[in-house]
Design a protein around this motif. Sequence first.
Motif, PDB file in Angstrom:
ATOM      1  N   SER A  80       0.828  -1.205   0.000  1.00 37.28           N
ATOM      2  CA  SER A  80       0.000   0.000   0.000  1.00 37.28           C
ATOM      3  C   SER A  80       0.861   1.252   0.000  1.00 37.28           C
ATOM      4  O   SER A  80       2.026   1.228   0.407  1.00 37.28           O
ATOM      5  CB  SER A  80      -0.918   0.008   1.229  1.00 37.28           C
ATOM      6  OG  SER A  80      -0.161   0.132   2.412  1.00 37.28           O
ATOM      7  N   HIS A  81       0.277   2.325  -0.492  1.00 38.04           N
ATOM      8  CA  HIS A  81       0.894   3.648  -0.436  1.00 38.04           C
ATOM      9  C   HIS A  81       0.026   4.522   0.470  1.00 38.04           C
ATOM     10  O   HIS A  81      -0.958   5.101   0.002  1.00 38.04           O
ATOM     11  CB  HIS A  81       0.983   4.264  -1.843  1.00 38.04           C
ATOM     12  CG  HIS A  81       2.032   3.662  -2.705  1.00 38.04           C
ATOM     13  ND1 HIS A  81       2.066   3.818  -4.071  1.00 38.04           N
ATOM     14  CD2 HIS A  81       3.106   2.889  -2.397  1.00 38.04           C
ATOM     15  CE1 HIS A  81       3.118   3.171  -4.575  1.00 38.04           C
ATOM     16  NE2 HIS A  81       3.756   2.595  -3.575  1.00 38.04           N
ATOM     17  N   PRO A  82       0.369   4.586   1.766  1.00 34.93           N
ATOM     18  CA  PRO A  82      -0.443   5.398   2.673  1.00 34.93           C
ATOM     19  C   PRO A  82      -0.441   6.865   2.225  1.00 34.93           C
ATOM     20  O   PRO A  82       0.627   7.458   2.038  1.00 34.93           O
ATOM     21  CB  PRO A  82       0.258   5.229   4.024  1.00 34.93           C
ATOM     22  CG  PRO A  82       1.077   3.974   3.886  1.00 34.93           C
ATOM     23  CD  PRO A  82       1.492   3.934   2.455  1.00 34.93           C
ATOM     24  N   PRO A  88       2.960   2.595  -9.162  1.00 34.51           N
ATOM     25  CA  PRO A  88       4.288   2.258  -8.642  1.00 34.51           C
ATOM     26  C   PRO A  88       5.156   3.502  -8.488  1.00 34.51           C
ATOM     27  O   PRO A  88       5.098   4.412  -9.322  1.00 34.51           O
ATOM     28  CB  PRO A  88       4.875   1.337  -9.723  1.00 34.51           C
ATOM     29  CG  PRO A  88       3.716   0.875 -10.541  1.00 34.51           C
ATOM     30  CD  PRO A  88       2.709   1.982 -10.476  1.00 34.51           C
ATOM     31  N   SER A  89       5.935   3.537  -7.414  1.00 29.39           N
ATOM     32  CA  SER A  89       6.861   4.643  -7.209  1.00 29.39           C
ATOM     33  C   SER A  89       8.166   4.320  -7.940  1.00 29.39           C
ATOM     34  O   SER A  89       8.357   3.212  -8.429  1.00 29.39           O
ATOM     35  CB  SER A  89       7.129   4.812  -5.716  1.00 29.39           C
ATOM     36  OG  SER A  89       7.775   3.654  -5.222  1.00 29.39           O
ATOM     37  N   GLU A  90       9.060   5.305  -7.993  1.00 30.32           N
ATOM     38  CA  GLU A  90      10.366   5.062  -8.631  1.00 30.32           C
ATOM     39  C   GLU A  90      11.092   3.939  -7.906  1.00 30.32           C
ATOM     40  O   GLU A  90      11.744   3.102  -8.508  1.00 30.32           O
ATOM     41  CB  GLU A  90      11.218   6.332  -8.574  1.00 30.32           C
ATOM     42  CG  GLU A  90      10.996   7.236  -9.762  1.00 30.32           C
ATOM     43  CD  GLU A  90      11.841   8.493  -9.671  1.00 30.32           C
ATOM     44  OE1 GLU A  90      13.005   8.401  -9.247  1.00 30.32           O
ATOM     45  OE2 GLU A  90      11.306   9.563 -10.009  1.00 30.32           O
ATOM     46  N   ARG A  91      10.963   3.966  -6.597  1.00 34.88           N
ATOM     47  CA  ARG A  91      11.599   2.947  -5.774  1.00 34.88           C
ATOM     48  C   ARG A  91      11.042   1.555  -6.122  1.00 34.88           C
ATOM     49  O   ARG A  91      11.776   0.576  -6.172  1.00 34.88           O
ATOM     50  CB  ARG A  91      11.349   3.302  -4.311  1.00 34.88           C
ATOM     51  CG  ARG A  91      11.630   2.211  -3.333  1.00 34.88           C
ATOM     52  CD  ARG A  91      13.085   2.160  -2.917  1.00 34.88           C
ATOM     53  NE  ARG A  91      13.263   1.156  -1.890  1.00 34.88           N
ATOM     54  CZ  ARG A  91      14.217   1.194  -0.976  1.00 34.88           C
ATOM     55  NH1 ARG A  91      15.078   2.172  -0.965  1.00 34.88           N
ATOM     56  NH2 ARG A  91      14.322   0.242  -0.091  1.00 34.88           N
ATOM     57  N   ASP A  92       9.722   1.495  -6.369  1.00 28.93           N
ATOM     58  CA  ASP A  92       9.116   0.214  -6.744  1.00 28.93           C
ATOM     59  C   ASP A  92       9.733  -0.303  -8.050  1.00 28.93           C
ATOM     60  O   ASP A  92       9.984  -1.494  -8.196  1.00 28.93           O
ATOM     61  CB  ASP A  92       7.596   0.355  -6.921  1.00 28.93           C
ATOM     62  CG  ASP A  92       6.897   0.623  -5.598  1.00 28.93           C
ATOM     63  OD1 ASP A  92       7.461   0.265  -4.549  1.00 28.93           O
ATOM     64  OD2 ASP A  92       5.781   1.184  -5.622  1.00 28.93           O
ATOM     65  N   GLU A  93       9.965   0.604  -8.979  1.00 28.31           N
ATOM     66  CA  GLU A  93      10.563   0.195 -10.260  1.00 28.31           C
ATOM     67  C   GLU A  93      11.947  -0.401 -10.043  1.00 28.31           C
ATOM     68  O   GLU A  93      12.324  -1.369 -10.692  1.00 28.31           O
ATOM     69  CB  GLU A  93      10.667   1.387 -11.213  1.00 28.31           C
ATOM     70  CG  GLU A  93       9.321   1.993 -11.506  1.00 28.31           C
ATOM     71  CD  GLU A  93       9.202   2.516 -12.931  1.00 28.31           C
ATOM     72  OE1 GLU A  93      10.191   2.433 -13.675  1.00 28.31           O
ATOM     73  OE2 GLU A  93       8.113   2.982 -13.276  1.00 28.31           O
TER      74      GLU A  93
HETATM   75 ZN   LIG Z   1       5.389   1.395  -3.573  1.00 26.21          ZN
END
Ligand SMILES: [Zn+2]
Length: 136
Positions: A80-82, A88-93
Amino acid sequence: MGISLSTDDLQLLKSHTKSCYPEEACALLVGKGSKVNRVVVAKNIADDPRSFFEIDPTIRISLEKELRDCEDSIIGVFHSHPDGRDHPSERDEEMIIERNFVWVIAATNGSTYFELSAFEPQANKGFKEVSITRKI
Ligand SMILES: [Zn+2]
């Protein structure tokens, strides 16, 4: 390809996300093909769980052992992204390791509003949004 989730599994993701707020919630999705048959909630062991997630590896290892002789396997990962976006965030990539996993991401607004999207990692870089089907 997309992913299909039961109403019960959606409800479990929702309640897990709420109970982890303001930290990121995470879970592993078990199933076959694009069909999720089971949601296994996991502890977020990231150093900064309000901004990142890291699934407890012991949960994943024991789950993989348990599934060894099953037709089902781990097909996706949820987090989740509170107070964030359902993208997706850059970090997720940067964290894409398993190219065959579907990523399901929940965005919250406080602990209440809840939106869910699914993504598939692409061969070269980034994610492509895919559909979520709700099955009864
Ligand atoms: Zn994320």
